[in-house]
Each structure stands twice: as C-alpha cells, then as structure tokens.
Design a protein around this motif. Structure first.
Motif, PDB file in Angstrom:
ATOM      1  N   HIS A 299       0.856  -1.192   0.000  1.00 51.70           N
ATOM      2  CA  HIS A 299       0.000   0.000   0.000  1.00 51.70           C
ATOM      3  C   HIS A 299       0.895   1.246   0.000  1.00 51.70           C
ATOM      4  O   HIS A 299       1.919   1.272   0.691  1.00 51.70           O
ATOM      5  CB  HIS A 299      -0.908   0.053   1.230  1.00 51.70           C
ATOM      6  CG  HIS A 299      -1.879  -1.083   1.301  1.00 51.70           C
ATOM      7  ND1 HIS A 299      -1.515  -2.362   1.675  1.00 51.70           N
ATOM      8  CD2 HIS A 299      -3.231  -1.128   1.044  1.00 51.70           C
ATOM      9  CE1 HIS A 299      -2.575  -3.144   1.650  1.00 51.70           C
ATOM     10  NE2 HIS A 299      -3.627  -2.434   1.288  1.00 51.70           N
ATOM     11  N   ILE A 300       0.510   2.240  -0.763  1.00 50.26           N
ATOM     12  CA  ILE A 300       1.170   3.548  -0.720  1.00 50.26           C
ATOM     13  C   ILE A 300       0.126   4.582  -0.321  1.00 50.26           C
ATOM     14  O   ILE A 300      -0.938   4.683  -0.950  1.00 50.26           O
ATOM     15  CB  ILE A 300       1.804   3.928  -2.070  1.00 50.26           C
ATOM     16  CG1 ILE A 300       3.020   3.029  -2.351  1.00 50.26           C
ATOM     17  CG2 ILE A 300       2.229   5.393  -2.079  1.00 50.26           C
ATOM     18  CD1 ILE A 300       3.730   3.363  -3.659  1.00 50.26           C
ATOM     19  N   VAL A 301       0.434   5.317   0.735  1.00 53.00           N
ATOM     20  CA  VAL A 301      -0.416   6.427   1.160  1.00 53.00           C
ATOM     21  C   VAL A 301       0.248   7.705   0.671  1.00 53.00           C
ATOM     22  O   VAL A 301       1.345   8.051   1.106  1.00 53.00           O
ATOM     23  CB  VAL A 301      -0.580   6.458   2.684  1.00 53.00           C
ATOM     24  CG1 VAL A 301      -1.427   7.662   3.105  1.00 53.00           C
ATOM     25  CG2 VAL A 301      -1.205   5.169   3.192  1.00 53.00           C
ATOM     26  N   GLN A 302      -0.408   8.387  -0.250  1.00 54.95           N
ATOM     27  CA  GLN A 302       0.136   9.623  -0.809  1.00 54.95           C
ATOM     28  C   GLN A 302      -0.631  10.801  -0.229  1.00 54.95           C
ATOM     29  O   GLN A 302      -1.843  10.930  -0.425  1.00 54.95           O
ATOM     30  CB  GLN A 302       0.046   9.623  -2.333  1.00 54.95           C
ATOM     31  CG  GLN A 302       0.687  10.861  -2.967  1.00 54.95           C
ATOM     32  CD  GLN A 302       0.738  10.785  -4.478  1.00 54.95           C
ATOM     33  OE1 GLN A 302       0.407   9.765  -5.071  1.00 54.95           O
ATOM     34  NE2 GLN A 302       1.154  11.862  -5.120  1.00 54.95           N
ATOM     35  N   MET A 303       0.078  11.660   0.479  1.00 52.87           N
ATOM     36  CA  MET A 303      -0.530  12.820   1.125  1.00 52.87           C
ATOM     37  C   MET A 303      -0.183  14.071   0.337  1.00 52.87           C
ATOM     38  O   MET A 303       0.996  14.336   0.052  1.00 52.87           O
ATOM     39  CB  MET A 303      -0.053  12.925   2.570  1.00 52.87           C
ATOM     40  CG  MET A 303      -0.255  11.645   3.369  1.00 52.87           C
ATOM     41  SD  MET A 303       0.053  11.818   5.119  1.00 52.87           S
ATOM     42  CE  MET A 303      -1.350  12.819   5.612  1.00 52.87           C
TER      43      MET A 303
END
Length: 626
Positions: free
Chosen positions: A365-369
């Motif tokens: 998973h990649i969380v891009q903020m």
C-alpha cells in the motif's frame, strides 16, 4: 570499545523539604494559568475532581472530548477512552502523555459503551468505586465523582508526570514553557481548569487538536483491515508526500490504531531530516509495542537496526542513501506489518529517488498525502511508477539509467529493475490533509531545525538520574575514556586533513558504530577510515574532550556499557550539538568552553552560532541562545 569510567562525581545536595517544595510548585503552576487567563470555559458536563496532590479524576460522558496541552500520566479506571487513535481500557497500566506547544494538541475521547440493564447498574457503580479505591482516590473525591457518574461514562485518573527527559528539556531557558498553554485574550478559568492545571494539563479549543479528514478516515480503515486480515501477506505501508502535509502524525495515528489489534508493528524511518524514534540523520527499523502519545523528542529509543547517515538531507549523496535504506530493510522479517516513513523531498531528483525506494521496498500500500491541487507531485499510480525512470532504476520505456559508482549500490542487478520489469502491484490511497496551512512551505508550527535539536536533547535527557532532583548539567557528568587505538574514525560529510581531525572531533556529536573489520593500529592512533562504511549504529554521544597525551577520547553517552563494548567506530556527521547545550553551561566562570566571542572567520570551519526561533501563535521564542 574498551571503556572505563573516571572517578565518580559529587552530586548536588537536594533540599530537605521536598514535599513542601513540590506542593508549592504545583500550586504555583495552577495559579499561573489563572493569572494568564489562558483557557476556554470547561465543556458542559466535564467533571474534574482533585484526587490527591498532583492527581485528579476526570469524568467524561460518551463521546465527550478533552483537547489539552501539557503532560501527565493517564490511567483509565472505568470504561474506555481513545487518545490519538489508541484505545485505553481499565485493565491497562498508566501511560505517559505529552502534548507540547510544538505540536497539535492531543484529544481525549470517551468511547461509547453498551447501555446496561437496571440490574447491572448497581454492580457497575460498585466497580467504579472499587477502581478509585484501588488507586488511593480519597473518599471525598469519590463521593463527588459518583454524584455525576453514569454507567456509560469513562473515569480517568490523571497524575502529575515528571521524567528525566522532561526535566532536562525544561532546564534550558528557551524550552522552559514547552508544556505550557498559550494565552487567550478572552477566556475564563473554572474550578475544573484549576484541577487539571494542578496535574499539568490545560484544556484548549478542539480546533487545536488533530483534524481527521474524510480521506484520512477511509485510508485508515482500509489499512487496518488489510493488516488484520492479511489475505495477501503481511502489508507494507509506505507513506509519502511533500513537507508539512502531516505524514508523521498520520503514521502515529496508524501505528496506534494497529496496536489496538496487534501486539506489535514495525516502523522504518527513511526521513533523515525528521526522525521519529532516533536523533536526526538516521535510517532505522524499530519494533513498536507501545502507543505513540507524544512528539519524537519524548520517545527516543534504540531501534532494532539503525545506520547513521550523518546528514539531514541526502541530496549530496543519494547513492549512499539508497545503500543505507537497502541495508536497513534487509533486517525486516515480514512477520508483522511495516510502516515506512519517507522524506518530504518530492520534487526533481527527490521524486526519482522516491520511485527507486518504491521499487526497492515493493510496498503493498502507498499512502500519498498532498493538497487537492496536486502541484507538488503527480499521483503515484502503479502505472506511473512502472513507466517513470527513477534516479538509478529504469522505467518500462527507458533503455539507460544513471550509472552507479562503486560504493556498493552496484548490487542492484539490472535484471531486477530492467526495462521489462512488470508493473508494481500495490494499492494507492490518497489522503488530503485539511488542517490550516497544510502543504504551505514555511508555515509549520516549529522550524525543522528546532525539532532536530529537541530530538537530540531528548536523547541526552536519558543521561539524567531517574530520581527526582536537580538537573545535572552535562559537563558535570563523568564521560567514558576510550583509547585512540580502540576505535576507527571517519568524518562523513566533508574532507578533513589528518592534522586537523582532532579539532573536528572535539565537542562534536558522533555516532557510536560497529564495523565488521577488526581495528588494527600500529601506533597509538588515531585510526582513520578512508571511506564511509554502511554499518550498524548502536547510539550516540558527545566527544567532551580529547586527551592527546594519554591518547584518549572522553565520550558522554547514555548507551549502556554492554553495548559500548561492541563499538569500534566513531562517525562524525553534519549534525551538531545544540547551541543551547554549549552556551548554557551552568556554573562555568569566565569564558565558556568551546564558545568564544573572539572568533576569526578566516579559520576554516569557524562561524557564528545562529539564533533559532519557533513560532507559537504569532509569538517567536528563542530556542537557542547565542
């Protein structure tokens, strides 16, 4: 590293009447809030009852919240509460809680409970009374609490908290108000506020707490589900985004939520400028079993694996940075979920470097903020990462990549990252922060340099005695004596002539490391390395002095002796001892050691100590005296 301590130093005498002094200090602390008129009226229904000197019982109705600044020890006596995502139940031990002015305020929320039957109400009241008795809450206080008690509420015991680290931090004048609230122009001071202030916290407006956006809630729900179910293996969550978008806060919240359901979480720190569990300049892998209820400078700890990179930015040596990341990542056993924090450098080569890291770590998973306009960086979809070349790896349509040097990064085989590599498989989750000034450069609450200094001070606070008493200045502590011939030496960030190496090392911050090679020295030393090794770092210290006659380094460090015996290398980076440590040496008459007003700019390396400030609601406070 062979080491021996010198003769013991004499500790300052303590006042005989400690109890009276402590009581007076608590009363003065509470009165300071009243004089300043600092807090808003207590929320309707908020009940805080003084339980003992420096202790209070807080009663919260279901879903009722208390947003506060300060520090205390929190223990749930009845029901359950939530703090930064972590659920605290009545069976758990007390937790240290730190909510300083440098970060967003913490919010305590009472979790709802099932409505009991009429037959159960009496038993629940008995259980609440028994819990207060077990923690020595006086009868008068119990009566006041039970007068407002309902079976669905939560009872929390708050106690005054004083630790060696907080005492050391607050002993520096620029940080003496670190846990104090901010002055409000229009506010009132209620009896409940006085009770909370006697513990060491003060209520503040809820908008100063964490603002959880809808996108953040959705991302957290999906990540918790993936980590608990593990249908597709143990998740690896990589969090990325520009500076000042809330990556660190998101990570703390995520880790706390995971700890509600899992016994432990792994945390890999790749942001060498703003580290979570270590002093700055490190890439580390930590095994987390306790909730994160405060800023980094309050939970410095020894990671499972750590490498000292020696700088707060990797722009000048991205190749070695990738070598370090790869070395640390090898220690991850894939038994529990891993949360990876990354740098806020996401433009130009920084974005290409991030793509390399994604290919190296293969996250699930990649969380891009980022803010909604996506000006800082493009969405990191699997297709985008597949097609885009990194700094050292190829994209699908690329035939060439940047050539590597010979530092060890050549172990990245072309077959692993070549043009025919399949597209990465991960779930991309977007999080749009909604707190004020999100993503705006220069609008952070506290300058990053100040937070780095505070992390070092938090680490050095471990040198203080656990006994409550006077803070011992660092120059009064007895350092370890280390022979030149026992350790190798390397300056990471610049070239230093061998004749000047001891001038560079003296009064410097050093990483205490272990290299696999045996140290061999034909003379009394020093032993100088010609290349910077990628090796384990066991901790840090200050070289307090260099004895050229006896060929000894005098090193001050909280690293325990059993670990110091493994140290055979000192790494000196571009991270300095905070100015306030050098300038604020108490009890020194005349010229302060290592600090002078008669300096010469023509001397290479000489310079003026810069003043640093942090902003707090429009006011600037000096964080380093110079």
């Amino acid at each position: 590293m062979p080491a021996r301590r010198g003769p013991p130093s004499r500790r300052p005498r303590r006042a005989a009447s400690r109890g009276g002094r402590a009581e007076a200090a608590w009363r003065e602390f509470a009165a300071s809030f009243a004089r300043a008129g600092m807090v808003l009226p207590a929320e309707a229904g908020l009940a805080a009852v003084e339980a003992a000197e420096g202790a209070a019982v807080l009663l919260l109705a279901p879903r009722q919240v208390l947003t506060f600044t300060g520090k205390c020890r929190l223990r749930c006596l009845y029901g359950a509460v939530r703090l930064l995502g972590f659920a605290v139940a009545s069976h758990q031990p007390g937790l240290p809680v730190f909510s300083p002015a440098t970060h967003c305020a913490l919010t305590l929320e009472a979790l709802p409970a099932d409505r009991p039957t009429a037959a159960d109400v009496r038993q629940l009241r008995v259980a609440a009374r028994a819990a207060m008795r077990a923690h020595s809450v006086p009868r008068e206080a119990r009566v006041k609490v039970m007068a407002r008690f309902s079976p669905e509420c939560a009872l929390v015991l708050l106690e005054h908290l004083d630790t060696p680290v907080t005492r050391f931090l607050l002993s520096h004048p620029p940080l003496s108000r670190l846990f104090e609230p901010q002055k409000k122009e229009e506010s009132s001071f209620t009896p409940e506020d006085a009770v909370l202030a006697s513990v060491g916290i003060v209520q503040c407006s809820p908008d100063r707490g964490l603002l959880v956006s809808e996108s953040m809630c959705l991302a957290l729900e999906e990540l918790i589900q993936a980590c608990c179910v593990e249908d597709e293996g143990v998740p690896l969550v990589l969090v990325c985004g520009p500076k000042n978008t809330g990556k660190s806060t998101f990570n703390r919240y995520l880790v706390n939520l995971l700890l509600n359901r899992l016994p432990s979480v792994e945390y890999m720190e790749c942001d060498i400028g703003q580290t979570e569990f270590t002093p700055p300049g490190c890439v580390s892998l930590s095994h987390i079993t306790e909730p994160i209820l405060g800023p980094p400078f309050m939970h410095q700890q020894t990671p499972h694996k750590m490498v000292y990179y020696g700088q707060t930015s990797c722009e000048q040596d991205t190749e070695r940075y990738l070598d370090v990341v790869k070395y640390v990542f090898r220690s991850y056993k894939k038994e529990v979920p891993l949360v990876v924090n990354t740098m806020g450098w996401v433009k130009g080569e920084g974005l290409l470097l991030l793509i390399d890291i994604i290919r190296l770590l293969s996250p699930s998973h990649i969380v891009q903020m980022d803010v909604y306009d996506w000006k800082a960086m493009a969405p990191l979809t699997p297709e985008y990462v597949h097609l885009t070349p990194g700094l050292y790896t190829k994209g699908k349509q690329q035939t060439k990549c940047k050539q590597m040097g010979t530092s060890g990064a050549e172990s990245w085989k072309p077959s692993e990252v070549g043009a025919d590599a399949s597209a990465p498989e991960y779930k991309l989750l977007y999080v749009h922060p909604e707190f004020p000034r999100a993503g705006v450069a220069g609008e952070v609450r506290v300058h990053s340099g100040i937070l780095r200094d505070m992390a070092i001070l938090g680490y050095l606070g471990q040198l203080q005695s656990p006994d409550i008493g006077a803070v011992l200045p660092l120059h009064s502590l007895v350092p370890y004596q280390v022979p030149f011939s026992a350790v190798a030496l390397r300056v990471i960030h610049t070239d230093v002539a061998p004749t000047n190496i001891m001038y560079a090392v003296n009064a410097s911050w050093v990483g205490l490391c272990r290299i696999p090679e045996e140290i061999r020295c034909q003379t009394d030393g020093p032993v100088l390395l010609t290349q910077t090794p990628v090796c384990d770092c066991l901790g840090f210290g200050i070289v307090r002095g260099v004895d050229m006659e006896k060929k000894l380094y005098h090193i001050l460090t909280p690293v325990p002796p059993e670990n110091l015996r493994l140290v055979n290398c000192l790494l000196l980076g571009n991270i300095a001892v905070p100015n306030c440590v050098l300038v604020g040496q108490q009890g020194v008459e005349g010229e302060i050691p290592y600090v002078t007003s008669d300096y010469n700019y023509s001397i290479l390396g000489a310079g003026k100590l810069r003043k640093k400030h942090f902003k707090r609601r429009g006011n600037a406070f000096k964080c380093d005296n110079a």
